[in-house]
Design a protein around this motif. Sequence first.
Motif: not given
Length: 342
Positions: A290-297, A299-311
Amino acid sequence: MKKMIQLLMLLTLVFALSACGTSGANGSGDDTLTIAWYPNESGADMADAREEIGKVFEETTGKKVEHKTTTDYIIAIEALANGSADVAFMGAQGYIEANTKNNKVQSIVVPSGPSGTLDDAKYNSWLAVNNGEQDKYKDGSEFKIDNIADKKFSFVSNSSTSGFKVPSTNIVSYFSKMDKYKDLKAEDLLEGGKFFSEVLFGGSHQGSAVNLLSGKADAAAFCDTCVANYVELADGEENTAGAVYKVKDDAAEPFNTVKGKEFSIISTTPVLNAPFAVNTETVNEEDVKKIKEALVSDEVMNNDKIFVPKDSGKPGLFFKTDKERFVEVEDSWFDPIRELSK
């Protein structure tokens, strides 16, 4: 009274052993997941980013997440290996050490490169000197590391991939071709008087950089991603020898003591990205999936609190420049780092 003291000692020992974790149970209990973080990611300025990752784990597994922040790499490595932590975000070298201690520790994902794949899932190990000193490390127009010998040098931790394992391997490889240093070994770099005049350990990449900028060290090893929240490019091209970086005016601890100071890169080496690793003795197979599937989703990719726009100028654990996301990774992917110890 003597029997009472003996009983208390016995109870203390039982509690200590219990804290080391038991097979088949989560490190903090069946309803809790404990995530261990290296010192680099344990600062107060990273709290929101840690919590956002924690929410993903909680929503995915239905379990409460506890964050175990640390002041030393070894604490996080040992916690994951002995089961007092269930998950850890750690460098490749630390993961290898935890996996060697307990082969139930397995990597699950790493942040990708800009392509969104493992092909460019790398960051950079830097050797840096204070700005104004960089010409001492040049031969004509080319940067060389010859003059780091006999200097005061700062590493991160001897369990750090980019803050020790990679730079120490590079230093030994370079200098051992010279007659004077033909017998040089990585162990010789751990203390002053053998190759460096003095050796410091920052305890984190931030700490190693501050050792340099505060004048405690003449040169230092640390990585680009761990100082990205605190510095900005002042001159040159990112991640190239000769690039100059400046500490931001609003930099958080520990850089608040060296605001405005500048350093220059004299060497840069690509390094495999750091994994999230799980102790599969304390996290069941269903939750790992479950954890692996959630992290590669997405939804997580587009979460800007997790992957913060560099600029964006906002602090974060992971930054988005293009298609960055988490991607699945197997243990064997880290074999190139294992090879450095052979």
